[in-house]
Design a protein around this motif. Sequence first.
Motif, PDB file in Angstrom:
ATOM      1  N   LYS A   1      47.645  25.496 107.886  1.00 50.66           N
ATOM      2  CA  LYS A   1      47.830  25.208 106.462  1.00 50.66           C
ATOM      3  C   LYS A   1      46.691  25.770 105.600  1.00 50.66           C
ATOM      4  O   LYS A   1      46.638  25.512 104.417  1.00 50.66           O
ATOM      5  N   ALA A   2      45.803  26.552 106.212  1.00 52.95           N
ATOM      6  CA  ALA A   2      44.681  27.136 105.472  1.00 52.95           C
ATOM      7  C   ALA A   2      45.201  28.066 104.378  1.00 52.95           C
ATOM      8  O   ALA A   2      46.287  28.638 104.484  1.00 52.95           O
ATOM      9  N   LEU A   3      44.421  28.225 103.330  1.00 49.72           N
ATOM     10  CA  LEU A   3      44.816  28.993 102.153  1.00 49.72           C
ATOM     11  C   LEU A   3      44.333  30.440 102.285  1.00 49.72           C
ATOM     12  O   LEU A   3      43.130  30.686 102.433  1.00 49.72           O
ATOM     13  N   LEU A   4      45.256  31.394 102.236  1.00 50.38           N
ATOM     14  CA  LEU A   4      44.929  32.809 102.333  1.00 50.38           C
ATOM     15  C   LEU A   4      44.228  33.261 101.055  1.00 50.38           C
ATOM     16  O   LEU A   4      44.705  33.017  99.950  1.00 50.38           O
ATOM     17  N   MET A   5      43.085  33.930 101.220  1.00 48.15           N
ATOM     18  CA  MET A   5      42.366  34.483 100.077  1.00 48.15           C
ATOM     19  C   MET A   5      42.824  35.927  99.887  1.00 48.15           C
ATOM     20  O   MET A   5      43.421  36.516 100.782  1.00 48.15           O
ATOM     21  N   GLN A   6      42.565  36.482  98.715  1.00 48.27           N
ATOM     22  CA  GLN A   6      43.052  37.822  98.384  1.00 48.27           C
ATOM     23  C   GLN A   6      41.893  38.774  98.117  1.00 48.27           C
ATOM     24  O   GLN A   6      40.838  38.362  97.642  1.00 48.27           O
ATOM     25  N   THR A   7      42.117  40.056  98.411  1.00 45.80           N
ATOM     26  CA  THR A   7      41.190  41.113  98.041  1.00 45.80           C
ATOM     27  C   THR A   7      42.003  42.349  97.713  1.00 45.80           C
ATOM     28  O   THR A   7      43.216  42.400  97.972  1.00 45.80           O
ATOM     29  N   THR A   8      41.351  43.316  97.120  1.00 46.18           N
ATOM     30  CA  THR A   8      41.968  44.610  96.846  1.00 46.18           C
ATOM     31  C   THR A   8      41.003  45.680  97.340  1.00 46.18           C
ATOM     32  O   THR A   8      39.828  45.385  97.580  1.00 46.18           O
ATOM     33  N   PRO A   9      41.464  46.918  97.484  1.00 42.03           N
ATOM     34  CA  PRO A   9      40.526  47.971  97.891  1.00 42.03           C
ATOM     35  C   PRO A   9      39.329  48.076  96.934  1.00 42.03           C
ATOM     36  O   PRO A   9      38.219  48.351  97.361  1.00 42.03           O
ATOM     37  N   GLU A  10      39.564  47.832  95.656  1.00 44.86           N
ATOM     38  CA  GLU A  10      38.484  47.901  94.672  1.00 44.86           C
ATOM     39  C   GLU A  10      37.514  46.730  94.804  1.00 44.86           C
ATOM     40  O   GLU A  10      36.320  46.869  94.549  1.00 44.86           O
ATOM     41  N   ASP A  11      38.019  45.559  95.170  1.00 46.06           N
ATOM     42  CA  ASP A  11      37.195  44.350  95.243  1.00 46.06           C
ATOM     43  C   ASP A  11      36.534  44.151  96.605  1.00 46.06           C
ATOM     44  O   ASP A  11      35.562  43.412  96.716  1.00 46.06           O
ATOM     45  N   HIS A  12      37.103  44.761  97.651  1.00 47.68           N
ATOM     46  CA  HIS A  12      36.592  44.537  99.002  1.00 47.68           C
ATOM     47  C   HIS A  12      35.104  44.873  99.062  1.00 47.68           C
ATOM     48  O   HIS A  12      34.694  45.862  98.493  1.00 47.68           O
ATOM     49  N   PRO A  13      34.271  44.043  99.640  1.00 43.62           N
ATOM     50  CA  PRO A  13      34.511  42.977 100.609  1.00 43.62           C
ATOM     51  C   PRO A  13      34.599  41.577  99.992  1.00 43.62           C
ATOM     52  O   PRO A  13      34.377  40.593 100.675  1.00 43.62           O
ATOM     53  N   HIS A  14      34.895  41.487  98.700  1.00 46.47           N
ATOM     54  CA  HIS A  14      34.994  40.177  98.055  1.00 46.47           C
ATOM     55  C   HIS A  14      36.419  39.644  98.155  1.00 46.47           C
ATOM     56  O   HIS A  14      37.369  40.326  97.787  1.00 46.47           O
ATOM     57  N   TRP A  15      36.553  38.426  98.668  1.00 45.77           N
ATOM     58  CA  TRP A  15      37.830  37.748  98.845  1.00 45.77           C
ATOM     59  C   TRP A  15      37.863  36.567  97.887  1.00 45.77           C
ATOM     60  O   TRP A  15      36.909  35.789  97.824  1.00 45.77           O
ATOM     61  N   THR A  16      38.973  36.401  97.154  1.00 43.90           N
ATOM     62  CA  THR A  16      39.070  35.383  96.110  1.00 43.90           C
ATOM     63  C   THR A  16      40.246  34.443  96.366  1.00 43.90           C
ATOM     64  O   THR A  16      41.330  34.884  96.731  1.00 43.90           O
ATOM     65  N   SER A  17      39.997  33.160  96.136  1.00 43.69           N
ATOM     66  CA  SER A  17      41.056  32.156  96.295  1.00 43.69           C
ATOM     67  C   SER A  17      41.924  32.133  95.049  1.00 43.69           C
ATOM     68  O   SER A  17      41.482  32.537  93.973  1.00 43.69           O
ATOM     69  N   PRO A  18      43.145  31.642  95.186  1.00 47.22           N
ATOM     70  CA  PRO A  18      43.904  31.348  93.973  1.00 47.22           C
ATOM     71  C   PRO A  18      43.214  30.180  93.270  1.00 47.22           C
ATOM     72  O   PRO A  18      42.379  29.499  93.871  1.00 47.22           O
ATOM     73  N   PRO A  19      43.537  29.926  92.015  1.00 47.37           N
ATOM     74  CA  PRO A  19      42.914  28.792  91.326  1.00 47.37           C
ATOM     75  C   PRO A  19      43.199  27.479  92.064  1.00 47.37           C
ATOM     76  O   PRO A  19      44.312  27.235  92.510  1.00 47.37           O
ATOM     77  N   LEU A  20      42.159  26.668  92.199  1.00 44.39           N
ATOM     78  CA  LEU A  20      42.257  25.388  92.896  1.00 44.39           C
ATOM     79  C   LEU A  20      42.019  24.263  91.896  1.00 44.39           C
ATOM     80  O   LEU A  20      41.022  24.283  91.172  1.00 44.39           O
ATOM     81  N   ASP A  21      42.909  23.296  91.861  1.00 41.12           N
ATOM     82  CA  ASP A  21      42.704  22.125  91.011  1.00 41.12           C
ATOM     83  C   ASP A  21      41.935  21.087  91.812  1.00 41.12           C
ATOM     84  O   ASP A  21      42.465  20.507  92.755  1.00 41.12           O
ATOM     85  N   ILE A  22      40.698  20.862  91.439  1.00 42.56           N
ATOM     86  CA  ILE A  22      39.802  19.960  92.159  1.00 42.56           C
ATOM     87  C   ILE A  22      39.592  18.700  91.314  1.00 42.56           C
ATOM     88  O   ILE A  22      39.197  18.788  90.159  1.00 42.56           O
ATOM     89  N   SER A  23      39.864  17.546  91.908  1.00 40.79           N
ATOM     90  CA  SER A  23      39.653  16.294  91.171  1.00 40.79           C
ATOM     91  C   SER A  23      38.679  15.373  91.896  1.00 40.79           C
ATOM     92  O   SER A  23      38.382  14.284  91.418  1.00 40.79           O
ATOM     93  N   ALA A  24      38.187  15.792  93.057  1.00 32.80           N
ATOM     94  CA  ALA A  24      37.216  15.005  93.822  1.00 32.80           C
ATOM     95  C   ALA A  24      36.415  15.974  94.684  1.00 32.80           C
ATOM     96  O   ALA A  24      36.775  17.144  94.833  1.00 32.80           O
ATOM     97  N   GLU A  25      35.348  15.481  95.261  1.00 29.23           N
ATOM     98  CA  GLU A  25      34.531  16.309  96.141  1.00 29.23           C
ATOM     99  C   GLU A  25      35.385  16.915  97.249  1.00 29.23           C
ATOM    100  O   GLU A  25      36.250  16.258  97.800  1.00 29.23           O
ATOM    101  N   VAL A  26      35.125  18.186  97.572  1.00 24.84           N
ATOM    102  CA  VAL A  26      35.863  18.887  98.621  1.00 24.84           C
ATOM    103  C   VAL A  26      34.859  19.500  99.596  1.00 24.84           C
ATOM    104  O   VAL A  26      33.901  20.142  99.186  1.00 24.84           O
ATOM    105  N   MET A  27      35.107  19.303 100.879  1.00 28.61           N
ATOM    106  CA  MET A  27      34.337  19.957 101.938  1.00 28.61           C
ATOM    107  C   MET A  27      35.193  21.119 102.417  1.00 28.61           C
ATOM    108  O   MET A  27      36.412  20.976 102.562  1.00 28.61           O
ATOM    109  N   TYR A  28      34.562  22.282 102.689  1.00 26.89           N
ATOM    110  CA  TYR A  28      35.366  23.441 103.075  1.00 26.89           C
ATOM    111  C   TYR A  28      34.543  24.458 103.848  1.00 26.89           C
ATOM    112  O   TYR A  28      33.316  24.398 103.889  1.00 26.89           O
TER     113      TYR A  28
END
Length: 183
Positions: free
Chosen positions: A40-67
């Motif tokens: 159930k892990a969330l796939l992050m995204q990159t592009t050839p231009e952005d690599h090696p940076h991987w970005t998550s989709p927007p996350l709605d956080i309402s409490a502390e999250v460990m990850y």
Amino acid sequence: TKAHVGPVNVTLTVECETRHGQEVFLIGSSTMLGEWDLDKALLMQTTPEDHPHWTSPPLDISAEVMYKYVLKDPHGQITWEEGANRRLDLEDISEQQAALHDGTFRFSSDLEPKRSRLKVRNPVRKTGKARSKSRGASQTARRTDSELSSLVERQREQIAELQKELAECRTSNSDLSASLDQR
């Protein structure tokens, strides 16, 4: 700066060198991050231009999250990020929307995370109930011999690449010095 009150929309970015077919996933304690379940892990995204940076989709956080971040290769090989779980705390965020560059994926040689633009603290040792909840995640994070061999091989490849770049820099520097001496 005072912490934002209420849910926060956060986008996480991590730097991770990958080979063709490898992908970076975000996994953690919240339902949105799969509750430490790799399926159930969330796939992050990159592009050839952005690599090696991987970005998550927007996350709605309402409490502390460990990850943590997880690297998967096309053959199903899993590499968990080393070190303590990362922690995203609403107290560290002053805006309703935030983009966080989370440093680099921590391989075994990088046990200290890089500083982030936002203050993201790693947790202190867990005790009591919180500790028992995380046991499943730590058991899942154990590495097989095959995973360790893959990690060692990747590190050897990175060292070889760095040595090659260093040699090229020395050659370029030597050529530049010779050119200046001729003038």
